[in-house]
Design a protein around this motif. Structure first.
Motif, short mmCIF file in Angstrom:
data_model
loop_
_atom_site.label_atom_id
_atom_site.label_comp_id
_atom_site.label_asym_id
_atom_site.label_seq_id
_atom_site.Cartn_x
_atom_site.Cartn_y
_atom_site.Cartn_z
N GLY A 61 5.16 -0.28 5.41
CA GLY A 61 4.26 -1.33 4.99
C GLY A 61 3.78 -2.31 6.03
O GLY A 61 2.60 -2.36 6.34
N SER A 62 4.66 -3.14 6.58
CA SER A 62 4.18 -4.25 7.39
C SER A 62 3.68 -3.83 8.76
O SER A 62 3.15 -4.66 9.50
N VAL A 67 -2.24 -3.63 6.11
CA VAL A 67 -1.40 -4.80 5.82
C VAL A 67 -1.50 -5.82 6.96
O VAL A 67 -1.70 -7.02 6.73
N VAL A 324 2.24 0.36 1.18
CA VAL A 324 1.37 -0.81 1.10
C VAL A 324 1.52 -1.45 -0.28
O VAL A 324 1.57 -2.68 -0.42
N TYR A 327 4.88 -3.40 -0.31
CA TYR A 327 4.90 -4.62 0.49
C TYR A 327 3.95 -5.69 -0.06
O TYR A 327 4.24 -6.87 0.01
N MET A 328 2.84 -5.26 -0.62
CA MET A 328 1.83 -6.22 -1.07
C MET A 328 1.93 -6.51 -2.56
O MET A 328 1.21 -7.36 -3.07
#
Length: 356
Positions: A61-62, A67, A324, A327-328
């Protein structure tokens, strides 16, 4: 007698090595594949292409460029929990927790290496159909240009490596880097066959084609001419790509690609999935029906294909899932249809909501 046997044995060994000559030192490995014995068949090339594409979803993710770009923009804040320092580092343009950009850099250069090897070796491969070989070759050039363009958007300029070997180079000049990007995309456009979306095989969804290369070329042109205040896009060895040439490619794509807009934009998003209608009144009341990710969706030209087999206890597979969303996603304790829970890595700036 012992001395005689020793001298005789030594003579045999010397004679054996003398007789083998260079062949003994250059014996090929008959069991493992190498870059010289691989890339011979269409199957080899497709496997190598899959390896080059696998860079797109292979990290979490990050460190995903989508992101990172949102966290570094004014649209999102750094979120997550108290230990999620990377989110805040990206938001504040700091680097206190760890090297936030190293994994992204490393993965994309891994993709460039694989594309470089494909470009170098693909002409030695035998294909049943010449058009399939042109398609694969064009994809390799596309991926190299695409990876360099993504790196350029984050780092300005980066070392330019076009051979599949170790190199320690300084950053290229902007005009050198973008000349390579433009040349790779132009080669992709000129090389890949002209196949309309209606004739595109379902198993090729997720692969780039001529039309995708035309669209990305337009993005590259807008970025380079806008950011560097230029009027044309340079090419390797001289020459350039003009605004009119980019317009011609886009008009060709619009007229002949077979891509288009689905009637209701909301049906692109999975929240319109029919199976949610009883739980999500908005979808039911508006008679929404998710178009899906198959051939019916002719609006999506190029998108990362994630695996649906992600899980915390599957380290070899979780990196290929769409982290994604994790994480979001909303940092809550229970699902909120149609969204699921997540880490809240990028809370949306209220000003973005107001302006939207």
């Amino acid at each position: 007698m012992k001395q005689y046997k020793f001298l005789l044995g030594l003579a045999v060994v010397i004679f054996t090595f003398w007789g083998c000559g260079e062949d003994f030192l250059t014996q090929k490995n008959l069991y493992d594949k190498s870059d010289e014995t691989y890339y011979r068949t269409e199957k080899d090339i497709q496997e190598a292409l899959a390896g080059a594409y696998s860079v797109l979803p292979s990290y979490g993710g990050s460190i995903n460029p989508t992101v990172m770009a949102n966290l570094m923009s004014d649209d999102c804040f750094g979120g997550g929990g108290s230990g999620d320092l990377r989110f805040h580092d990206l938001d504040l343009f700091t680097n206190q927790s760890n090297d936030n950009y190293y994994d992204f850099w490393k993965e994309y250069y891994k993709g460039i290496l694989r594309a470089n090897m494909l470009i170098k070796r693909i002409d030695q491969a035998k294909f049943k159909n010449a058009a399939d070989k042109r398609q694969a070759k064009g994809e390799a050039y596309f991926l190299r240009g695409y990876y360099y363009f993504t790196l350029a958007k984050f780092f300005g300029t980066v070392p330019l490596i076009t051979e599949p070997g170790p190199a320690n180079l300084p950053k290229a000049k902007p005009e050198e880097l973008f000349a390579q990007i433009a040349s790779d995309l132009k080669t992709a456009i000129d090389t890949m066959p002209t196949i309309p979306y209606s004739a595109w095989k379902a198993e090729m969804l997720g692969h780039a084609n001529k039309w995708v290369a035309q669209g990305i070329m337009a993005r590259v042109f807008l970025f380079y001419t806008g950011y560097y205040n230029k009027t044309e896009l340079p090419l390797v060895g001289g020459g350039s790509i003009s605004k009119q040439q980019v317009i011609d490619w886009l008009e060709d794509c619009i007229a002949n690609s077979g891509y288009g807009l689905i009637p209701d934009f909301r049906n692109i998003w999975p929240y319109s999935y029919a199976g949610l209608r009883d739980q999500y009144p908005y979808s039911k009341n508006n008679n929404l029906n998710w178009v899906g990710e198959g051939k019916e969706n002719n609006e999506t030209m190029f998108a990362v294909k994630y695996s649906v087999y992600g899980g915390w206890n599957l380290p070899t597979k979780v990196t290929y899932s769409n982290q994604v969303c994790l994480y979001m996603g909303l940092r809550i304790q229970t699902d909120l249809i149609p969204w699921s829970l997540g880490w809240g890595g990028g809370p949306v700036n209220p000003l973005l909501k107001q302006s939207f």
